[in-house]
Motif scaffolding. Sequence first.
Motif, mmCIF file in Angstrom:
data_model
loop_
_atom_site.group_PDB
_atom_site.id
_atom_site.type_symbol
_atom_site.label_atom_id
_atom_site.label_comp_id
_atom_site.label_asym_id
_atom_site.label_seq_id
_atom_site.Cartn_x
_atom_site.Cartn_y
_atom_site.Cartn_z
ATOM 1 N N SER A 152 0.852 -1.165 -0.261
ATOM 2 C CA SER A 152 0.123 -0.058 -0.091
ATOM 3 C C SER A 152 0.875 1.411 -0.432
ATOM 4 O O SER A 152 0.667 2.019 -0.494
ATOM 5 N N ARG A 168 -9.496 0.447 1.385
ATOM 6 C CA ARG A 168 -8.272 1.303 0.873
ATOM 7 C C ARG A 168 -8.692 1.699 -0.087
ATOM 8 O O ARG A 168 -8.224 3.238 -0.987
ATOM 9 N N ALA A 213 -5.575 -2.929 3.141
ATOM 10 C CA ALA A 213 -5.444 -2.872 1.447
ATOM 11 C C ALA A 213 -6.894 -2.176 0.459
ATOM 12 O O ALA A 213 -6.909 -1.936 0.311
ATOM 13 N N HIS A 231 -6.440 0.041 -2.612
ATOM 14 C CA HIS A 231 -5.512 0.163 -3.142
ATOM 15 C C HIS A 231 -5.163 -0.373 -4.765
ATOM 16 O O HIS A 231 -5.728 -1.025 -4.318
ATOM 17 N N GLU A 281 2.580 1.407 -3.004
ATOM 18 C CA GLU A 281 1.515 1.986 -4.228
ATOM 19 C C GLU A 281 1.471 3.730 -4.711
ATOM 20 O O GLU A 281 1.102 4.264 -5.022
ATOM 21 N N SER A 282 0.790 3.744 -3.066
ATOM 22 C CA SER A 282 1.190 5.517 -2.634
ATOM 23 C C SER A 282 1.942 6.359 -2.739
ATOM 24 O O SER A 282 2.169 7.347 -3.985
#
Length: 298
Positions: free
Chosen positions: A74, A112, A109, A114, A77-78
């Motif tokens: 996560s 959210r 994850a 992702h 990726e962010s």
Amino acid sequence: MADKSLELFDAGHRACGGCGPALAGRLILKGSGENTIVVASTGCMEVFSTPYPETAWKVPWIHSLFENAAAVASGVESSLKMQGRDEHVICICGDGATFDIGMLCISGAFERGHDITYICYDNEAYMNTGIQRSGATPYDADTTTSPAGKCSTGNARPKKDLPAILAAHGAPYVATTSIAYPNDVIRKVERAVNTEGPCYIQIHTPCCTGWGFDGAKTIDIGKLAIDTGLWVNFEMVDGQIEKAKKIVNRKPVEEYLSVQKRFRHLFRPEKNVDEIAKIQAIADRNAEKYGIDVTVKK
């Protein structure tokens, strides 16, 4: 489109001969391609593919803790999103890290949203630490923490339905596959990494050491699991079954169970007809749920 000719999971690692997860690693990267960052939990694949200072991975690879691969992915990726980069971020973790220890981080994850692909190589127990049962261990399987004996027929609990759990989180794409069908693995990984949002793939990876069979028979064992209905290859899109592999003249589960040491107690000193019937019922429910049966007169 990934270049399928590339070998991004290299030879020379330290897996057992006939290792299902090793083949899964090779196939996963053929599906995801060079533009991939792998986050791997502690487990068999981490141990045999990266003994310091060696590595079998030809893409960026990060070792997380046993429980937090999805959280690490996560964050990766962010960060990539903030930089305007578009690498595929995938987790490659065993069933212990997925079904049990990592469940909280995976749930977070996926909740959210992702844009990651979480891949579980499912060898149905904690193989790296001594063949202990996990939430993925099949009913009646003999493990070191669910030993068969005079007072037990092995693991007393059914296999956890993790694909359904993650589909309920709103995953746009959920799939199961098996190393017995390499092109199916590659196709589903490629589809998942190119689907926006959190996707999940569960790959059946027979373990010759933990299950107790000749390593030359890994693919045969994988096909038997599918041919009996104890494993089903399917795809779910937005929570709905889109496609499942049909089976012509499904085989009795006894053919699958009898060739593995982890189920030999069901046949010694005499056949345990009642327990085998319970496992057959599991396969029959799978067949009905996914509509996989095709009957052809011989």
